[in-house]
Design an enzyme around this catalytic site. Structure first.
Site, PDB file in Angstrom:
ATOM      1  N   LEU A 257       0.913  -1.186  -0.210  1.00  0.00           N
ATOM      2  CA  LEU A 257       0.104  -0.009   0.059  1.00  0.00           C
ATOM      3  C   LEU A 257       0.838   1.340  -0.125  1.00  0.00           C
ATOM      4  O   LEU A 257       1.873   1.172   0.676  1.00  0.00           O
ATOM      5  CB  LEU A 257      -0.780  -0.158   1.234  1.00  0.00           C
ATOM      6  N   HIS A 258       0.349   2.289  -0.494  1.00  0.00           N
ATOM      7  CA  HIS A 258       0.908   3.404  -0.687  1.00  0.00           C
ATOM      8  C   HIS A 258      -0.279   4.672  -0.515  1.00  0.00           C
ATOM      9  O   HIS A 258      -1.447   4.237  -0.395  1.00  0.00           O
ATOM     10  CB  HIS A 258       1.746   3.781  -1.925  1.00  0.00           C
TER      11      HIS A 258
ATOM     12  N   GLY B 256      -1.647   6.405  -2.510  1.00  0.00           N
ATOM     13  CA  GLY B 256      -2.747   6.468  -3.589  1.00  0.00           C
ATOM     14  C   GLY B 256      -3.913   5.475  -3.060  1.00  0.00           C
ATOM     15  O   GLY B 256      -4.991   5.860  -3.041  1.00  0.00           O
ATOM     16  N   HIS B 257      -3.525   4.525  -2.527  1.00  0.00           N
ATOM     17  CA  HIS B 257      -4.598   3.395  -2.014  1.00  0.00           C
ATOM     18  C   HIS B 257      -5.312   4.292  -0.759  1.00  0.00           C
ATOM     19  O   HIS B 257      -6.539   4.090  -0.745  1.00  0.00           O
ATOM     20  CB  HIS B 257      -3.896   2.208  -1.371  1.00  0.00           C
TER      21      HIS B 257
ATOM     22  N   SER C  80       2.575   3.860  -7.452  1.00  0.00           N
ATOM     23  CA  SER C  80       2.230   2.357  -7.777  1.00  0.00           C
ATOM     24  C   SER C  80       2.934   1.700  -6.903  1.00  0.00           C
ATOM     25  O   SER C  80       4.021   1.827  -6.528  1.00  0.00           O
ATOM     26  CB  SER C  80       2.410   2.190  -9.152  1.00  0.00           C
ATOM     27  N   SER C  81       2.300   0.257  -6.660  1.00  0.00           N
ATOM     28  CA  SER C  81       3.172  -0.587  -5.758  1.00  0.00           C
ATOM     29  C   SER C  81       4.238  -1.094  -6.525  1.00  0.00           C
ATOM     30  O   SER C  81       5.231  -1.291  -5.955  1.00  0.00           O
ATOM     31  CB  SER C  81       2.080  -1.919  -5.349  1.00  0.00           C
ATOM     32  N   ARG C  82       4.305  -0.924  -7.764  1.00  0.00           N
ATOM     33  CA  ARG C  82       5.357  -1.542  -8.560  1.00  0.00           C
ATOM     34  C   ARG C  82       6.488  -0.537  -8.619  1.00  0.00           C
ATOM     35  O   ARG C  82       7.610  -0.945  -9.299  1.00  0.00           O
ATOM     36  CB  ARG C  82       4.775  -1.783  -9.886  1.00  0.00           C
TER      37      ARG C  82
END
Ligand code: AMP
Length: 280
Positions: A33-34, A36-37, A185-187
């Site tokens: 999670l970041h 954005g979530h 993004s998680s990526r």
């Protein structure tokens, strides 16, 4: 904060809360999670009483086994983040437990899902629809929150809800970005230093498209945007196109009927990043 693994347990808990007059907000995630979530959680707080999040890396939406294996997983950290941010319920099912509940359904998403992400990741949106339907069935939210960062996904989920007449209100939340414009993004966790630096060119290229839109021919705008990405050693374009935002068909120049969106998927090293910007 309640952490629930069994689908039947979350169904019961939500039923109990709803009987007490609570309005249930839900946002599905694949973890790592970041902020954005968390913007989805913040949006839920505007309309709902109870905020539920799922953390589930859904195997059916990955067409590439390496991508599934390498997808970042940080469950302990995620739970800390959610608790601190004021989430009420976290649903973390096992793959077999969730998919055991699957009931077949039919929808027509061919037009929406055949291009862009759908073309590059065959079966991806079918997998997304399967898991979102399962999660909606288990949780039964009043409101569900999805990020516009996954623009095509938002349109596909809208079609899923419309075609199956699911009793849930969808909310699409603007993309949260890093200070240099890179979409969170998680990526991004998988980028090395050079890839991370170069990745900021993606938002710059999309912004350049937006600034030039309507002022130059569309072909030239796209050419310039692609060239600005391709000058970076670690970046490679999967697609960078302008589409009609509702139908996701290629945007016809001079169309006044629809709203254009520029959609991109770019490899930074072997990490595939997606982003988009509405052009009006
Ligand atoms: P994921 O964990 O990548 O499947 O994302 C879960 C949800 O968070 C999806 O609805 C995404 O669109 C949303 N999301 C991911 N990144 C962002 C972001 N940078 N800003 C807003 N929402 C996001």
């Amino acid at each position: 904060m309640l952490i629930i693994k069994q689908p039947s347990a979350i169904s019961e808990e939500i039923k109990r809360l709803r009987n007490n007059g609570k309005r249930i907000g839900f946002f599905p995630t694949m973890g790592a999670l970041h902020e954005g979530h968390l913007s989805l959680l913040e949006e839920s707080k505007k309309t709902c009483d109870i905020h539920a999040c799922s953390i589930f890396v859904n195997p059916t939406q990955f067409n590439n086994p390496d991508d599934l294996m390498n997808y970042p997983r940080t469950p302990e950290k995620d739970l800390g983040i959610l608790e601190k941010a004021g989430c009420d319920i976290v649903f973390m099912p096992e793959v077999n437990d969730l998919y055991a509940l699957e009931k077949p359904f039919q929808i027509d998403i061919n037009d929406l899902a055949s291009r862009y992400e759908g073309a590059s990741r065959p079966g991806h949106f079918q997998g997304v629809c399967r898991v979102v339907k399962l999660l909606f069935d288990a949780i039964g939210p009043d409101d569900a929150f999805f990020g516009l960062k996954d623009f095509q996904q938002c349109m596909v989920i809208q079609a899923l809800v419309d075609q199956l007449h699911l009793p849930v209100a969808l909310h699409f939340v603007p993309t949260l970005r890093e200070p240099d414009g890179l979409a969170m993004s998680s990526r991004n966790l998988r980028l090395n230093k050079e890839e991370r630096e170069e990745a900021s060119a993606i938002y710059k290229a999309l912004s350049q498209v937006k600034a030039s839109f309507g002022k130059k021919p569309m072909g030239l705008i796209l050419e310039e945007a692609r060239a600005s990405i391709e000058q970076h050693n670690h970046l490679q374009i999967d697609y960078l196109e302008i589409a009609e935002s509702r139908t996701l068909k290629p945007f016809r120049e001079n169309s006044t009927q629809s709203e254009p969106v520029v959609l991109a998927a770019i490899y930074a090293g072997d990490v595939r990043l997606i982003d988009n910007l509405l052009l009006k």
